[in-house]
Design a protein around this motif. Structure first.
Motif, PDB file in Angstrom:
ATOM      1  N   GLN A 211       0.816  -1.196   0.000  1.00 44.96           N
ATOM      2  CA  GLN A 211       0.000   0.000   0.000  1.00 44.96           C
ATOM      3  C   GLN A 211       0.859   1.261   0.000  1.00 44.96           C
ATOM      4  O   GLN A 211       0.531   2.262  -0.658  1.00 44.96           O
ATOM      5  CB  GLN A 211      -0.936   0.004   1.221  1.00 44.96           C
ATOM      6  CG  GLN A 211      -1.938   1.140   1.254  1.00 44.96           C
ATOM      7  CD  GLN A 211      -2.911   1.082   0.080  1.00 44.96           C
ATOM      8  OE1 GLN A 211      -3.194   0.008  -0.452  1.00 44.96           O
ATOM      9  NE2 GLN A 211      -3.425   2.240  -0.320  1.00 44.96           N
ATOM     10  N   GLN A 212       1.977   1.215   0.695  1.00 48.72           N
ATOM     11  CA  GLN A 212       2.877   2.368   0.707  1.00 48.72           C
ATOM     12  C   GLN A 212       3.410   2.652  -0.695  1.00 48.72           C
ATOM     13  O   GLN A 212       3.499   3.820  -1.114  1.00 48.72           O
ATOM     14  CB  GLN A 212       4.041   2.102   1.664  1.00 48.72           C
ATOM     15  CG  GLN A 212       3.641   2.091   3.130  1.00 48.72           C
ATOM     16  CD  GLN A 212       4.783   1.694   4.040  1.00 48.72           C
ATOM     17  OE1 GLN A 212       5.869   1.317   3.564  1.00 48.72           O
ATOM     18  NE2 GLN A 212       4.565   1.767   5.346  1.00 48.72           N
ATOM     19  N   PHE A 213       3.749   1.576  -1.424  1.00 50.77           N
ATOM     20  CA  PHE A 213       4.259   1.775  -2.775  1.00 50.77           C
ATOM     21  C   PHE A 213       3.173   2.338  -3.694  1.00 50.77           C
ATOM     22  O   PHE A 213       3.422   3.248  -4.494  1.00 50.77           O
ATOM     23  CB  PHE A 213       4.789   0.459  -3.328  1.00 50.77           C
ATOM     24  CG  PHE A 213       5.307   0.559  -4.735  1.00 50.77           C
ATOM     25  CD1 PHE A 213       6.583   1.006  -4.994  1.00 50.77           C
ATOM     26  CD2 PHE A 213       4.491   0.233  -5.808  1.00 50.77           C
ATOM     27  CE1 PHE A 213       7.062   1.115  -6.295  1.00 50.77           C
ATOM     28  CE2 PHE A 213       4.947   0.339  -7.107  1.00 50.77           C
ATOM     29  CZ  PHE A 213       6.243   0.783  -7.355  1.00 50.77           C
TER      30      PHE A 213
ATOM     31  N   GLY B  43       1.400   5.133  -7.548  1.00 50.63           N
ATOM     32  CA  GLY B  43       0.181   4.920  -8.327  1.00 50.63           C
ATOM     33  C   GLY B  43      -0.239   3.469  -8.373  1.00 50.63           C
ATOM     34  O   GLY B  43       0.298   2.599  -7.683  1.00 50.63           O
ATOM     35  N   SER B  44      -1.255   3.186  -9.210  1.00 51.96           N
ATOM     36  CA  SER B  44      -1.844   1.849  -9.273  1.00 51.96           C
ATOM     37  C   SER B  44      -0.927   0.886  -9.997  1.00 51.96           C
ATOM     38  O   SER B  44       0.082   1.254 -10.587  1.00 51.96           O
ATOM     39  CB  SER B  44      -3.200   1.913  -9.995  1.00 51.96           C
ATOM     40  OG  SER B  44      -3.011   2.316 -11.345  1.00 51.96           O
ATOM     41  N   SER B  45      -1.319  -0.400  -9.952  1.00 49.60           N
ATOM     42  CA  SER B  45      -0.490  -1.451 -10.545  1.00 49.60           C
ATOM     43  C   SER B  45      -0.432  -1.357 -12.056  1.00 49.60           C
ATOM     44  O   SER B  45       0.405  -2.001 -12.686  1.00 49.60           O
ATOM     45  CB  SER B  45      -1.036  -2.825 -10.136  1.00 49.60           C
ATOM     46  OG  SER B  45      -2.381  -2.974 -10.596  1.00 49.60           O
ATOM     47  N   ALA B  46      -1.300  -0.588 -12.674  1.00 44.45           N
ATOM     48  CA  ALA B  46      -1.266  -0.452 -14.129  1.00 44.45           C
ATOM     49  C   ALA B  46      -0.050   0.327 -14.597  1.00 44.45           C
ATOM     50  O   ALA B  46       0.274   0.335 -15.784  1.00 44.45           O
ATOM     51  CB  ALA B  46      -2.544   0.222 -14.617  1.00 44.45           C
ATOM     52  N   ASN B  47       0.640   0.995 -13.665  1.00 39.63           N
ATOM     53  CA  ASN B  47       1.756   1.850 -14.037  1.00 39.63           C
ATOM     54  C   ASN B  47       3.125   1.212 -13.821  1.00 39.63           C
ATOM     55  O   ASN B  47       4.144   1.882 -13.982  1.00 39.63           O
ATOM     56  CB  ASN B  47       1.697   3.163 -13.244  1.00 39.63           C
ATOM     57  CG  ASN B  47       0.440   3.956 -13.558  1.00 39.63           C
ATOM     58  OD1 ASN B  47      -0.032   3.949 -14.703  1.00 39.63           O
ATOM     59  ND2 ASN B  47      -0.105   4.624 -12.559  1.00 39.63           N
TER      60      ASN B  47
ATOM     61  N   LEU C 225       8.915   1.074 -13.518  1.00 37.25           N
ATOM     62  CA  LEU C 225       7.871   2.028 -13.874  1.00 37.25           C
ATOM     63  C   LEU C 225       7.845   2.247 -15.389  1.00 37.25           C
ATOM     64  O   LEU C 225       8.723   1.797 -16.127  1.00 37.25           O
ATOM     65  CB  LEU C 225       8.106   3.348 -13.159  1.00 37.25           C
ATOM     66  CG  LEU C 225       8.223   3.272 -11.627  1.00 37.25           C
ATOM     67  CD1 LEU C 225       8.409   4.671 -11.045  1.00 37.25           C
ATOM     68  CD2 LEU C 225       7.015   2.582 -11.015  1.00 37.25           C
ATOM     69  N   LYS C 226       6.827   2.965 -15.850  1.00 36.58           N
ATOM     70  CA  LYS C 226       6.671   3.226 -17.275  1.00 36.58           C
ATOM     71  C   LYS C 226       7.839   4.038 -17.843  1.00 36.58           C
ATOM     72  O   LYS C 226       8.206   3.897 -19.010  1.00 36.58           O
ATOM     73  CB  LYS C 226       5.358   3.979 -17.528  1.00 36.58           C
ATOM     74  CG  LYS C 226       4.098   3.165 -17.220  1.00 36.58           C
ATOM     75  CD  LYS C 226       3.953   1.987 -18.169  1.00 36.58           C
ATOM     76  CE  LYS C 226       2.647   1.249 -17.897  1.00 36.58           C
ATOM     77  NZ  LYS C 226       2.477   0.090 -18.817  1.00 36.58           N
ATOM     78  N   ASP C 227       8.435   4.866 -17.005  1.00 35.48           N
ATOM     79  CA  ASP C 227       9.545   5.692 -17.471  1.00 35.48           C
ATOM     80  C   ASP C 227      10.885   4.961 -17.404  1.00 35.48           C
ATOM     81  O   ASP C 227      11.934   5.560 -17.645  1.00 35.48           O
ATOM     82  CB  ASP C 227       9.615   7.002 -16.673  1.00 35.48           C
ATOM     83  CG  ASP C 227       9.741   6.749 -15.169  1.00 35.48           C
ATOM     84  OD1 ASP C 227       9.929   5.568 -14.766  1.00 35.48           O
ATOM     85  OD2 ASP C 227       9.641   7.707 -14.393  1.00 35.48           O
TER      86      ASP C 227
END
Length: 221
Positions: free
Chosen positions: A102-104, A109-113, A168-170
């Motif tokens: 939950q902290q992450f 953001g959500s797991s989609a990212n 992450l996406k980046d």
């Protein structure tokens, strides 16, 4: 005349005596015998019932042993454990608590990212590994539901460490957990020779040595 009268008296007395005898016999002799027969019947019935009770053994049911306690699926403790399976494979298992997850999510953001990843570092002969000074690393993409994974590595006699994290996406990699260090075993015989286990040739230098072809010929003869 007196004689006849006397005989009649005697006959009457005998008749009366026989009647009394028959009455007494029927009262005191036959009845106890009947009672004894009835008591024997009762005793025999009781004995039969007692015998049936003895022959009817109590039904014994074997109690099944208590089931072995099951290991819990989670321990509510953030951990990542790494083990060497053989010279070319590692095995990792982990647990991430809901609190850390939950902290992450709150921070990134959500797991989609992001994509869950196991990053495997080769840290052979590195004393102070800090996550940036490994010889090289490889990323193994996993899914959100896994809690263990087999990892193929470069080779034997190497030291490794694994990070569980999210890419992450980046392109950034965020470490969530870091494992212990493990070294894979050798894939060949050790070049260290113990003095207690010297080769036969060194233990018995005076024993003649024959080439393999000569030994085969000796056995053929």
């Amino acid at each position: 005349m007196d004689t006849l009268y006397t005989l009649i008296i005697l006959a009457l007395m005998v008749s009366v005596a026989y009647g009394i005898y028959a009455y007494v016999k029927s009262t005191f002799a036959v009845e106890p015998q009947r009672k004894s027969i009835e008591s024997l019947k009762k005793n025999s019935i009781a004995n039969e019932e007692y015998a049936e009770e003895l022959t009817q053994f109590p039904e014994w049911k074997k109690k099944s042993p208590a089931p072995d306690p099951e290991l819990p699926h989670i321990y509510n403790h953030d951990t990542l454990v790494l083990m060497a399976r053989d010279p070319n494979w590692l095995y990792a298992y982990w647990e991430i608590t809901a609190t850390k997850q939950q902290q992450f999510v709150q921070q990134y953001g959500s797991s989609a990212n992001y994509q869950p990843v196991l990053r495997v570092y080769d840290i052979s002969n590195i004393d102070n590994f800090d996550g940036t000074n490994a010889h090289h690393y490889q990323d193994v993409e996993i899914n959100d539901y896994a809690n263990n994974w087999y990892l193929k590595v470069d080779g034997p006699a190497r030291t490794y460490c694994v990070d569980y994290g999210y890419r992450l996406k980046d392109g950034r990699f965020i470490t969530i957990l870091r494992s212990n260090f493990v070294s894979t075993p050798r894939a060949s015989m050790s070049d260290i020779i113990d003095d207690e286990w010297l080769p036969i040739v060194e233990l018995y230098p005076d024993v003649p040595r024959y080439p393999a072809s000569s030994v085969e010929q000796m056995y053929k003869q």
